[in-house]
Motif scaffolding. Structure first.
Motif, PDB file in Angstrom:
ATOM      1  N   SER A  24      26.486  55.425   6.545  1.00  0.00           N
ATOM      2  CA  SER A  24      26.572  56.697   7.265  1.00  0.00           C
ATOM      3  C   SER A  24      27.465  57.700   6.541  1.00  0.00           C
ATOM      4  O   SER A  24      28.413  57.325   5.838  1.00  0.00           O
ATOM      5  CB  SER A  24      27.092  56.484   8.687  1.00  0.00           C
ATOM      6  N   ARG A  25      27.163  58.963   6.733  1.00  0.00           N
ATOM      7  CA  ARG A  25      27.947  60.050   6.134  1.00  0.00           C
ATOM      8  C   ARG A  25      29.393  59.984   6.629  1.00  0.00           C
ATOM      9  O   ARG A  25      30.336  60.219   5.879  1.00  0.00           O
ATOM     10  CB  ARG A  25      27.284  61.390   6.487  1.00  0.00           C
ATOM     11  N   ASN A  26      29.578  59.615   7.888  1.00  0.00           N
ATOM     12  CA  ASN A  26      30.907  59.498   8.470  1.00  0.00           C
ATOM     13  C   ASN A  26      31.717  58.402   7.765  1.00  0.00           C
ATOM     14  O   ASN A  26      32.901  58.575   7.474  1.00  0.00           O
ATOM     15  CB  ASN A  26      30.794  59.210   9.968  1.00  0.00           C
ATOM     16  N   THR A  27      31.077  57.288   7.473  1.00  0.00           N
ATOM     17  CA  THR A  27      31.749  56.189   6.779  1.00  0.00           C
ATOM     18  C   THR A  27      32.128  56.605   5.366  1.00  0.00           C
ATOM     19  O   THR A  27      33.235  56.325   4.902  1.00  0.00           O
ATOM     20  CB  THR A  27      30.856  54.930   6.749  1.00  0.00           C
ATOM     21  N   VAL A  28      31.234  57.294   4.660  1.00  0.00           N
ATOM     22  CA  VAL A  28      31.533  57.753   3.308  1.00  0.00           C
ATOM     23  C   VAL A  28      32.702  58.735   3.339  1.00  0.00           C
ATOM     24  O   VAL A  28      33.584  58.691   2.482  1.00  0.00           O
ATOM     25  CB  VAL A  28      30.288  58.382   2.632  1.00  0.00           C
ATOM     26  N   SER A  29      32.748  59.580   4.349  1.00  0.00           N
ATOM     27  CA  SER A  29      33.867  60.510   4.492  1.00  0.00           C
ATOM     28  C   SER A  29      35.182  59.753   4.672  1.00  0.00           C
ATOM     29  O   SER A  29      36.193  60.084   4.046  1.00  0.00           O
ATOM     30  CB  SER A  29      33.631  61.435   5.689  1.00  0.00           C
TER      31      SER A  29
END
Length: 75
Positions: A33-38
């Motif tokens: 997820s984009r949130n995890t990468v952030s």
């Protein structure tokens, strides 16, 4: 970024910057997820689950086969 102010990056975030890759691009490539990468890029203390870690490292190694988990995380 606001006029030269830059939030400190994690080792992973700094690596992603050096690769010239956007977080969104890495998220799609790794199926994380984009949130995890952030979180990976901005939280120096964040350590993902083993399943997510495998996806991340499999994708990282497409760009640099010499990288290990220890290059990014204090495990």
């Amino acid at each position: 970024m606001v006029w030269g102010f830059r939030k400190p990056r994690s080792k992973f975030g700094s690596w992603l910057d050096r690769q010239g890759m956007e977080q969104e691009e890495f998220a799609k490539s790794s199926k994380v997820s984009r949130n995890t990468v952030s979180k990976l890029c901005n939280d120096k203390n964040y350590i993902p689950s083993p399943k997510v870690m495998k996806k991340i490292m499999d994708t990282v190694r497409k760009f640099d086969k010499s990288k290990t988990m220890n290059d990014f995380f204090e495990i």
